[in-house]
Design an enzyme around this catalytic site. Structure first.
Site, PDB file in Angstrom:
ATOM      1  N   GLU A 117       2.190  41.286  21.051  1.00 10.68           N
ATOM      2  CA  GLU A 117       2.133  40.679  20.860  1.00 10.68           C
ATOM      3  C   GLU A 117       3.316  40.106  20.505  1.00 10.68           C
ATOM      4  OE1 GLU A 117      -1.289  40.798  17.784  1.00 10.68           O
ATOM      5  OE2 GLU A 117      -2.554  41.488  19.133  1.00 10.68           O
ATOM      6  N   LYS A 119       5.716  39.353  17.158  1.00 10.97           N
ATOM      7  CA  LYS A 119       5.962  39.098  16.126  1.00 10.97           C
ATOM      8  C   LYS A 119       5.878  37.434  15.355  1.00 10.97           C
ATOM      9  CE  LYS A 119       6.709  42.401  12.117  1.00 10.97           C
ATOM     10  NZ  LYS A 119       6.547  41.123  11.234  1.00 10.97           N
ATOM     11  N   ASP A 121       7.079  35.033  12.926  1.00 11.89           N
ATOM     12  CA  ASP A 121       7.850  35.382  11.872  1.00 11.89           C
ATOM     13  C   ASP A 121       7.045  33.745  10.778  1.00 11.89           C
ATOM     14  OD1 ASP A 121       9.275  36.004   9.642  1.00 11.89           O
ATOM     15  OD2 ASP A 121      11.506  34.744  10.913  1.00 11.89           O
ATOM     16  N   TYR A 234      -4.713  37.289  15.046  1.00 10.87           N
ATOM     17  CA  TYR A 234      -4.740  38.430  15.734  1.00 10.87           C
ATOM     18  C   TYR A 234      -5.353  39.556  15.535  1.00 10.87           C
ATOM     19  CZ  TYR A 234      -1.425  38.916  12.285  1.00 10.87           C
ATOM     20  OH  TYR A 234      -0.926  38.503  10.444  1.00 10.87           O
ATOM     21  N   LYS A 325      11.897  45.550  16.872  1.00 11.39           N
ATOM     22  CA  LYS A 325      13.050  44.417  16.292  1.00 11.39           C
ATOM     23  C   LYS A 325      14.050  45.209  16.988  1.00 11.39           C
ATOM     24  CE  LYS A 325      10.864  43.300  12.016  1.00 11.39           C
ATOM     25  NZ  LYS A 325      11.420  43.170  10.286  1.00 11.39           N
ATOM     26  N   CYS A 419      36.188  11.444   3.628  1.00 12.68           N
ATOM     27  CA  CYS A 419      35.497  11.197   5.156  1.00 12.68           C
ATOM     28  C   CYS A 419      36.409  11.513   6.213  1.00 12.68           C
ATOM     29  CB  CYS A 419      35.160  10.665   5.595  1.00 12.68           C
ATOM     30  SG  CYS A 419      33.554  10.826   7.514  1.00 12.68           S
ATOM     31  N   CYS A 422      35.919   9.132   9.135  1.00  6.31           N
ATOM     32  CA  CYS A 422      36.088   7.990   8.812  1.00  6.31           C
ATOM     33  C   CYS A 422      37.943   7.480   7.927  1.00  6.31           C
ATOM     34  CB  CYS A 422      35.136   6.810   8.511  1.00  6.31           C
ATOM     35  SG  CYS A 422      34.789   7.180   6.514  1.00  6.31           S
ATOM     36  N   CYS A 437      28.835  10.811   3.244  1.00  7.58           N
ATOM     37  CA  CYS A 437      29.945  10.008   3.403  1.00  7.58           C
ATOM     38  C   CYS A 437      28.951   8.615   3.204  1.00  7.58           C
ATOM     39  CB  CYS A 437      30.490   9.928   4.653  1.00  7.58           C
ATOM     40  SG  CYS A 437      31.376   8.681   5.242  1.00  7.58           S
ATOM     41  N   CYS A 442      31.183   4.445   9.418  1.00  5.59           N
ATOM     42  CA  CYS A 442      31.466   5.822   9.113  1.00  5.59           C
ATOM     43  C   CYS A 442      30.681   5.712  11.321  1.00  5.59           C
ATOM     44  CB  CYS A 442      30.978   7.077   8.794  1.00  5.59           C
ATOM     45  SG  CYS A 442      31.648   8.436   9.817  1.00  5.59           S
TER      46      CYS A 442
HETATM   47  S1  IVH Z   1      -0.300  43.006  13.214  1.00  6.43           S
HETATM   48  C1  IVH Z   1      -2.751  46.184  10.425  1.00  6.43           C
HETATM   49  N1  IVH Z   1       0.558  41.541  14.522  1.00  6.43           N
HETATM   50  O1  IVH Z   1       4.386  41.525  10.591  1.00  6.43           O
HETATM   51  C2  IVH Z   1      -1.827  45.934  10.984  1.00  6.43           C
HETATM   52  N2  IVH Z   1       0.593  41.487  12.363  1.00  6.43           N
HETATM   53  O2  IVH Z   1       5.467  43.500   9.078  1.00  6.43           O
HETATM   54  C3  IVH Z   1      -0.493  44.831  10.886  1.00  6.43           C
HETATM   55  N3  IVH Z   1       2.755  40.124  11.664  1.00  6.43           N
HETATM   56  O3  IVH Z   1       2.650  41.405   7.549  1.00  6.43           O
HETATM   57  C4  IVH Z   1      -0.656  43.512  11.413  1.00  6.43           C
HETATM   58  N4  IVH Z   1       2.462  38.921  14.072  1.00  6.43           N
HETATM   59  O4  IVH Z   1       2.280  39.142   8.524  1.00  6.43           O
HETATM   60  C5  IVH Z   1       0.187  42.037  12.957  1.00  6.43           C
HETATM   61  N5  IVH Z   1       1.167  39.832  16.078  1.00  6.43           N
HETATM   62  C6  IVH Z   1       1.199  40.728  14.483  1.00  6.43           C
HETATM   63  C7  IVH Z   1       1.678  39.602  13.505  1.00  6.43           C
HETATM   64  C8  IVH Z   1       1.701  40.661  13.263  1.00  6.43           C
HETATM   65  C9  IVH Z   1       3.268  39.107  12.187  1.00  6.43           C
HETATM   66  C10 IVH Z   1       2.944  40.460  10.744  1.00  6.43           C
HETATM   67  C11 IVH Z   1       2.249  40.072   9.793  1.00  6.43           C
HETATM   68  C12 IVH Z   1       2.656  41.927   9.051  1.00  6.43           C
HETATM   69  C13 IVH Z   1       4.098  41.086   9.412  1.00  6.43           C
HETATM   70  C14 IVH Z   1       3.958  43.447   8.997  1.00  6.43           C
END
Ligand code: IVH
Length: 680
Positions: A117, A119, A121, A234, A325, A419, A422, A437, A442
């Site tokens: 999946e 991740k 942010d 998720y 990562k 600026c 201008c 500015c 401008c």
């Molecule tokens: S699974 C025990 N799935 O990443 C299961 N986490 O660094 C743990 N996060 O705190 C979570 N996308 O907030 C899971 N597809 C995803 C995610 C995800 C983002 C975040 C989550 C967690 C952090 C861990």
């Protein structure tokens, strides 16, 4: 290292990790990059692993990061909200898989499979449902106790308040369900929000994640409803009375059928296809480029729930999942120069010219430095070696200098006083980060100013939109806003796509707008803080725009509804000769610059003329609207809040904070009866 040194270092690291977690989770204002944090965290983990005698159950490596603030009700989570271990690079990822294979009995290995999946942010949320209704939503907090943010979560458009959300889709409704998800904000939404905030001199956020965090934890759900928060779910944490689930892939399908938002970017791989999985995961930048929100890597999870149970946890991380990562999103390079760009709002932004450096598969040679304070606070100097971060498609950013690499030839940066586009003087307001500015003509701001000028809320010129604005500025027909009233129509008629009819309509629209009320012209000038309400209020006090131009701050400030910020902004605008000349040019070209004739009634003769009232509480016989009408019919004005400019507070029963405020300010208080007596 001696034992003492070692202990000191471990203590130091724990302190730092806790501090950065506090900045990240509680203040939503991280002080270091994720990579820097990860480095500290891993050093601590390594020292603790090598020296078991230094282990401590309160170490941040054992406890999940994050703290619960006391602004919200506390919610205990049904199960600990765990975090994920990181895998930096492909070797780490393969090591994770090897460990799974060692831990699982042979007969289990053949049916080992993974779900990959994105991740997301964003911020973790835990959503509780009872008998198909959304009953409670919480932040992650410290992993055991979170904050109750139910009202804010209810405002998310994707949040199913009832499940199944669509009764036509077959899905068994669980009696109890707790779901884990991530709230986030799309990059474009974040950018336009920041731009609007900047225009209004309000706080901006450093990145989409901080914006999401700030929005989610607003105390006023009315405000959070207007923030563009979104959601992905998720994991299921608690399930009672629902469908029988044996795997994660199946869980995601069930969530989807119940009406939860589940990312379509999920893939399932058998263990036999681990090479393919690794290729897909290592190439995650491809995915990130396609998606409108930021990713923080990829998550790889064991599919089978039974296998997950068997694999269990280490400290705060499940063994059955890992966050991939690439770690290659930051790099160091030379800051060759700083040049200042003028944005379409007039904000001056320092930008870094970098010695080209590859980051995450792209060569980076420019990065933003935000504003003057950012450069000064971080002590970034021209010639420094700097740490640069590139996240997704957002503009790369200079994180900090590496002062230990200085050779003395570095130069400090100073914001220009004029600026760069201008040449007019720029302004920076105390307490604000941006330098602006304010020259209306401008060129850097012209297209946007034209767009605003012709828009519905301003001069409302039919047929004139952003396309025309861009084209006419580019052709050189518009060099200041007044040029809209002397466009070379013959030349325009010869342009592609501009037939006679079209030009005729456009010309008519432009002509018609000359008669717009002068308040609209004032709005059209795009002076900071001067929108519709303010413009009308102001123009009710002056015979024409020239009279306004001559007014000083004190005069403006005395007008009801005009605060010091607005007064200052107006004076600043009209202080520039180019802006004054522009207004004259409008007048010369036949645009209305005079206010509407003042009402014929002799306002001075009415008992309440010149007086401002505020109404609060329940009056014995009049509704608030009645009272308001009564006051206005007698020449008075009604405003919403008590200030030193209020002449009377009309108070009825259950009057609250307004009454207290009036008493503090010495504003006289009238009953309904007293009001009627004075009205005569
Ligand atoms: S699974 C025990 N799935 O990443 C299961 N986490 O660094 C743990 N996060 O705190 C979570 N996308 O907030 C899971 N597809 C995803 C995610 C995800 C983002 C975040 C989550 C967690 C952090 C861990």
């Amino acid at each position: 290292m001696t034992t003492d040194n070692l202990r000191t270092r471990v203590d130091q690291l724990r302190e730092q990790v806790r501090y950065h977690q506090y900045r990240y989770y509680v203040l939503d204002d991280p002080a270091v990059s994720d990579a820097e944090f990860d480095a500290l965290f891993r050093e601590l983990q390594a020292l603790e692993a090598e020296h078991p005698d230094l282990q401590d159950p309160n170490s941040p490596t054992v406890r999940v990061g994050g703290v619960v603030s006391d602004r919200f009700r506390r919610v205990e989570h049904p199960t600990p909200i765990l975090s994920l271990a990181n895998a930096f690079g492909e070797a780490d990822l393969r090591a994770w898989r090897d460990r799974l294979l060692r831990l699982l009995p042979e007969e289990e290995q053949s049916n080992l499979a993974y779900v990959v999946e994105p991740k997301f942010d964003g911020l973790t949320v835990v959503l509780h449902f009872a008998d198909g209704r959304f009953v409670l939503g919480a932040t992650r907090g410290d992993g055991e106790v979170g904050e109750d943010i139910t009202p804010n979560l209810r405002t998310l458009r994707e949040m199913p308040l009832r499940i199944p959300a669509n009764p036509d889709v077959a899905a068994v409704t669980p009696t109890r369900l707790a779901v884990r998800g991530e709230t986030y904000v799309e990059v474009a939404e974040f950018e336009s929000f920041n731009q609007r905030q900047e225009e209004q001199g309000e706080r901006t956020y450093a990145n989409p994640r901080n914006f999401a965090a700030g929005s989610l934890r607003l105390l006023d759900s009315g405000i959070s409803a207007r923030r563009p928060l979104k959601l992905w779910t998720y994991e299921i944490l608690v399930l009672e009375g629902g469908e029988e689930l044996t795997g994660h892939w199946q869980t995601l399908d069930y969530l989807k059928r119940l009406g939860f938002p589940v990312s379509p970017e999920v893939r399932r791989f058998a263990d036999a296809d681990f090479d393919e999985l690794a290729r897909y995961v290592v190439d995650w930048h491809d995915l990130r480029r396609r998606l409108p929100f930021e990713l923080d890597g990829m998550v790889i999870k064991v599919d089978s729930l039974a296998q997950r149970q068997r694999l269990g946890y280490t400290g705060k991380d499940p063994r059955w999942a890992v966050a991939y990562k690439s770690g290659g999103e930051e790099a160091t390079t030379k800051l060759v120069d700083i040049f200042v760009k003028v944005g379409r709002t007039g904000a001056l932004t320092p930008n870094a010219v970098l010695a080209p450096v590859p980051i995450g598969g792209v060569v980076v040679s420019a990065a933003t430095l935000h504003n003057e304070d950012y450069v000064r606070d971080l002590d970034i100097r021209i010639g420094d070696t700097v740490l640069v971060k590139r996240a997704g498609d957002v503009i790369p950013k200079v994180l900090r200098p590496l002062p230990e690499l200085r050779d003395g030839s570095e130069r400090e940066f100073r914001m220009p006083e004029i600026c760069p586009v201008c040449g007019e003087a720029v302004v920076r307001h105390p307490g604000e980060a941006a330098t602006y500015c304010v020259n209306n003509a401008c060129p850097a701001q012209l297209v946007r100013r034209v767009e605003h000028f012709v828009s519905r809320g301003a001069m409302d010129i039919r047929g004139f939109g952003i396309k025309q604005g861009e084209l006419f500025v580019e052709k050189g027909y518009i060099r200041d806003l007044a040029d809209i009233y002397q466009l070379p129509w013959d030349e325009i008629a010869a342009l592609e796509g501009y037939g006679d009819k079209r030009v005729e309509n456009l010309k008519e629209g432009v002509e018609a707008s000359k008669a717009q009320p002068v308040a609209r012209l004032l709005i059209g000038l795009g002076i900071r803080f001067v929108g519709e309400v303010v413009a009308e209020e102001i123009m009710a006090h002056f015979a024409d725009i020239f009279e306004l131009m001559a007014a000083d701050e004190e005069t403006l400030n005395a007008i009801d509804g005009i605060g010091p910020k607005i007064a200052e902004s107006l004076v600043e605008f009209f202080a520039l000769e180019t802006n004054r000349a522009l207004v004259q040019k409008f007048a010369d070209l036949g645009v209305r610059t005079t206010a509407e004739a003042r009402p014929q009634v002799d306002a001075e003769a009415l008992p309440f003329s010149g007086l401002t009232f505020v109404i609060t509480g329940t009056l014995p016989s009049m509704s608030r609207d009645d009272a308001s009408d009564y006051i206005e019919a007698h020449g008075g004005k009604v405003t919403g809040s008590v200030s030193s400019k209020t002449d009377f507070l009309v108070a009825g029963e259950k009057a609250g904070s307004k009454l207290t405020k009036a008493e503090q300010l010495g504003v006289p208080v009238l009953s309904e009866e007293e009001l009627r007596q004075r009205g005569g």
